[in-house]
Design a protein around this motif. Sequence first.
Motif, PDB file in Angstrom:
ATOM      1  N   ASP A 136       0.843  -1.196   0.000  1.00  0.00           N
ATOM      2  CA  ASP A 136       0.000   0.000   0.000  1.00  0.00           C
ATOM      3  C   ASP A 136       0.879   1.246   0.000  1.00  0.00           C
ATOM      4  OD1 ASP A 136      -2.328  -1.565   0.181  1.00  0.00           O
ATOM      5  OD2 ASP A 136      -2.096  -1.724   2.368  1.00  0.00           O
ATOM      6  N   SER A 156       1.700  -2.160   4.567  1.00  0.00           N
ATOM      7  CA  SER A 156       0.374  -2.570   5.031  1.00  0.00           C
ATOM      8  C   SER A 156      -0.346  -1.402   5.685  1.00  0.00           C
ATOM      9  CB  SER A 156       0.477  -3.727   6.029  1.00  0.00           C
ATOM     10  OG  SER A 156       0.938  -4.900   5.392  1.00  0.00           O
ATOM     11  N   GLU A 215      -7.072  -1.643   7.354  1.00  0.00           N
ATOM     12  CA  GLU A 215      -8.162  -1.856   6.401  1.00  0.00           C
ATOM     13  C   GLU A 215      -9.109  -0.659   6.341  1.00  0.00           C
ATOM     14  OE1 GLU A 215      -9.637  -3.898   3.339  1.00  0.00           O
ATOM     15  OE2 GLU A 215      -7.959  -4.601   4.583  1.00  0.00           O
ATOM     16  N   GLN A 216      -9.419  -0.072   7.501  1.00  0.00           N
ATOM     17  CA  GLN A 216     -10.419   1.004   7.531  1.00  0.00           C
ATOM     18  C   GLN A 216      -9.917   2.307   6.911  1.00  0.00           C
ATOM     19  OE1 GLN A 216      -8.916  -0.422  10.131  1.00  0.00           O
ATOM     20  NE2 GLN A 216      -8.913   0.858  11.976  1.00  0.00           N
ATOM     21  N   LYS A 276      -7.808   2.273   4.005  1.00  0.00           N
ATOM     22  CA  LYS A 276      -7.290   2.030   2.657  1.00  0.00           C
ATOM     23  C   LYS A 276      -7.947   2.916   1.606  1.00  0.00           C
ATOM     24  CE  LYS A 276      -5.300  -2.556   3.019  1.00  0.00           C
ATOM     25  NZ  LYS A 276      -5.135  -3.860   2.354  1.00  0.00           N
TER      26      LYS A 276
END
Length: 322
Positions: free
Chosen positions: A284, A308, A311-312, A314
């Motif tokens: 990422d 990395s 997730e919240q 991205k």
Amino acid sequence: KYLCGREYEQLLHDCLSIKKQYNLNDWAYLLLAKAIGVHLYGGANDSRITFLQMFLLSKSGYKVRLAKIDDELRLLVATADDIYGVPYLTMNGVRYYVFEPREGSSMSIYTYRHDFADAKNLIRLGMVKAPRLVGKNVDCTFTAEGVNWNIHVSVSQNLLDFYHDYPQCAVVIHYHTPMSEALREDLYTQMKSVIVGKKQTEAAALLLHFVQTAFQYKTDGEQFGYEKPNFPDETFYYPYCDCEDRAMLYATLVRDLLGLDVVLLDYPNHIASAVHFTEEVSGDYIQLENGHKYIICDPTYIGAPIGSCMEQYKKVAPEVIR
């Protein structure tokens, strides 16, 4: 008028010499001026302390002025940086903050519009160097999980006391404040021996693992009861740190030890870091206007490798802090 007619030049010269000798930034110099008044007049809330402080700062070139609040003489200071949670007046486009506001005091501030001729400098909260405040040192040890890597450092208690009472200000001021010379020497000597000879990504991964696992996490609200970004030395002193403290520390380590460009990523309620590697790295990333890719490295995402993103976040565009 009386003070201007006295022989104050030697006192002023001594103050400015001390400022230079001990790497005092503008805020520390402001406190020095107060300390001189306290030494001369005692520790009570004495108008003479405030008046002398105003006089020394004005003659040193700083924009300060006197005010009356609740019928007491108080100091107003014009700063180049915002201070949070402190009353202020705006005059001629310049914010004048109440120095050391008292809880429950009146919001009515009486002052004047006159500027002293040579007092043109705004008080800056940033620091080019950490103040050299000698005294008792506090020893600290940090161990990264899963690897044989123990770091032993010392931090100055006097410097920590100075930082503890520092005005609440933007994260970028904390980020740009360097470590104290003693901490930097202790820390970097030990870290260089671990990352020497390794590729950028290997070294950056080791530093990321260290910051992720060697420090315990708590929010500022849980630890202090209010928002308080750490200065570099504070992260090695307090038992806990949060996301912005970890991100600032990791960014500083990568920049200083690996010579790579690093930015902070300010998401809603979270701050991470991102590194511009000169090697090819997958994962990422964000891309800045100049086309450079910055690989996300999150010191709060425990166990996550380089590249990395949580997730919240991205699909969230962060504010970039350089």
